[in-house]
Enzyme design. Structure first.
Site, PDB file in Angstrom:
ATOM      1  N   CYS A  85      -3.101   4.827  -2.891  1.00 34.91           N
ATOM      2  CA  CYS A  85      -3.883   5.372  -1.764  1.00 34.91           C
ATOM      3  C   CYS A  85      -3.011   6.302  -0.921  1.00 34.91           C
ATOM      4  O   CYS A  85      -2.637   7.365  -1.386  1.00 34.91           O
ATOM      5  CB  CYS A  85      -4.490   4.221  -0.954  1.00 34.91           C
ATOM      6  SG  CYS A  85      -5.838   4.748   0.128  1.00 34.91           S
ATOM      7  N   HIS A 202      -7.127   0.524  -5.090  1.00 40.39           N
ATOM      8  CA  HIS A 202      -6.144  -0.483  -4.665  1.00 40.39           C
ATOM      9  C   HIS A 202      -6.033  -1.640  -5.652  1.00 40.39           C
ATOM     10  O   HIS A 202      -6.665  -2.677  -5.449  1.00 40.39           O
ATOM     11  CB  HIS A 202      -6.552  -1.050  -3.303  1.00 40.39           C
ATOM     12  CG  HIS A 202      -6.341  -0.109  -2.164  1.00 40.39           C
ATOM     13  ND1 HIS A 202      -5.128   0.038  -1.535  1.00 40.39           N
ATOM     14  CD2 HIS A 202      -7.190   0.756  -1.550  1.00 40.39           C
ATOM     15  CE1 HIS A 202      -5.229   0.935  -0.570  1.00 40.39           C
ATOM     16  NE2 HIS A 202      -6.469   1.397  -0.560  1.00 40.39           N
ATOM     17  N   GLU A 204      -3.674  -3.693  -5.863  1.00 38.48           N
ATOM     18  CA  GLU A 204      -3.051  -4.851  -5.188  1.00 38.48           C
ATOM     19  C   GLU A 204      -4.082  -5.696  -4.440  1.00 38.48           C
ATOM     20  O   GLU A 204      -3.811  -6.839  -4.091  1.00 38.48           O
ATOM     21  CB  GLU A 204      -1.933  -4.369  -4.251  1.00 38.48           C
ATOM     22  CG  GLU A 204      -2.364  -3.869  -2.878  1.00 38.48           C
ATOM     23  CD  GLU A 204      -2.980  -2.472  -2.881  1.00 38.48           C
ATOM     24  OE1 GLU A 204      -3.336  -1.958  -3.954  1.00 38.48           O
ATOM     25  OE2 GLU A 204      -3.140  -1.902  -1.770  1.00 38.48           O
TER      26      GLU A 204
END
Lengths: 236, 107
Positions: A85, A202, A204
């Site tokens: 990002c 994302h 994560e």
């Protein structure tokens, strides 16, 4: 494996990244943007957020942070670096990745789960993602529309540097599945040497079922698999 | 009733203007930088403003491009010496040549 997760003023996905890596059984430390050393890191994560308030352009000020000199050196030595990002935006501004990220075509901030798939398994960031596997991963950005001039785009294609593309649930690369207007549905790319990558989604935030998806693990597992099979230089 | 004495600030107690001036150097020149999105880059802001102008009844608008304006106050007075530095800053930092064009004016 040991990861360095950078922290800029207004990074806000740094803790998610550290959490995800520890969940996968690895170690991770925060590295403050004023630091000039990455510690004994095997890989670097430039996390998401709004570094420096997104002033001027996203990532434009963060790229001049002292820690980015260390990241540049680490990348030049072949170390694995992934920008997520805002991290992707920073790596583009730093010139470590080609192209730029501009305002979403509908001018809206998109915060939702989207689908993407790896365009090639031939990279340290996608090698553990099965072909045609559709990943469900969240996005949260206002400036995620990938742009590069025609010559750069042709080069990305010729070198297979496009790593991830937005698709629909069935895996088709449609315009409706493109949340931000990125050229060729590009969600993420790598450099020519294939050791630096960036993506807007994302992974994560998608590493455990309680968060709605564990598909993001595949990105980190690819990096870990790469590091475990062919060791690269550690950060100094 | 005796007129109330208005207390006067002793000289030196009021803000020392000399010190204030020392903090804000004299501006001799201004650089104005106009940054616009490159034609090949999607400019949804420009398009939206264009649509709004049409909606409001303004006719004859062919295109709208929304960019940025940066004004830099300079202490020097040698514009020929300042230009190369400003050009470098524009290219390296203030604009992103991949997606933006800029125009630099110094006066």
């Amino acid at each position: 494996m040991h990861f360095a997760v950078l922290q800029f003023p207004a990074s806000n996905c740094d803790q998610d990244a550290v959490h995800a890596l520890r969940l996968l059984g690895h170690t991770a430390d925060y590295v403050w943007h004023k630091d000039t050393s990455l510690g004994q890191a095997d890989a670097v994560i430039v996390p998401g957020g709004f570094s420096y308030g997104d002033y001027l352009r996203t990532g434009a000020i963060a790229r001049f942070s002292p820690v980015m000199q260390a990241v540049r050196k680490f990348a030049e030595e072949g170390g694995l670096v992934i920008g997520i990002c805002n991290g992707f935006q920073i790596l583009c501004e730093a010139g470590l990745l080609p192209g730029a990220l501009v305002r979403n075509r509908d001018l809206q901030f998109h915060c939702e789960h989207i689908f993407l798939k790896a365009a090639t398994p031939n990279s340290p960031f996608t090698c553990q993602i099965p072909a045609d596997k559709v990943l469900r991963v969240p996005i949260a950005h206002g400036e995620g529309c990938y742009f590069a001039d025609a010559a750069t785009l042709a080069q990305l294609q010729a070198n297979r540097q496009i790593l991830w593309q937005y698709c629909n649930a069935a895996g088709a690369l449609t315009d409706e599945a493109n949340p931000n207007g990125s050229l060729q549905n590009i969600a993420g790319i790598c450099n020519e040497r294939r050791n630096v990558a960036g993506l807007m989604p994302h992974p994560e935030r998608a590493c455990e079922p309680i968060l709605g998806s564990a598909d993001g693990r595949l990105v980190f597992e690819s990096m870990i698999h790469t590091l475990q099979t062919k060791p690269v230089a550690k950060a100094a | 009733m005796a007129a109330r004495k208005i207390p006067r600030l002793a000289r030196g107690v009021s803000p020392p203007f000399t010190a204030l001036n020392a903090g804000s150097p004299v501006v001799n020149m201004k650089a104005r930088i106009i940054i616009t999105p490159k034609k090949a880059v999607l400019d949804p802001q420009g398009k939206t403003v264009q649509n709004a102008l049409a909606h409001m009844g303004y006719t004859g608008v062919a295109a709208v491009h929304v960019g940025k304006f940066i004004e830099i106050e300079l202490t020097g007075s040698d514009s020929a010496a300042a230009r190369p530095q400003l050009e470098e800053a524009c290219h390296k930092f203030l604009s992103n040549p991949i997606i933006e064009d800029y125009r630099l004016e110094i006066e």
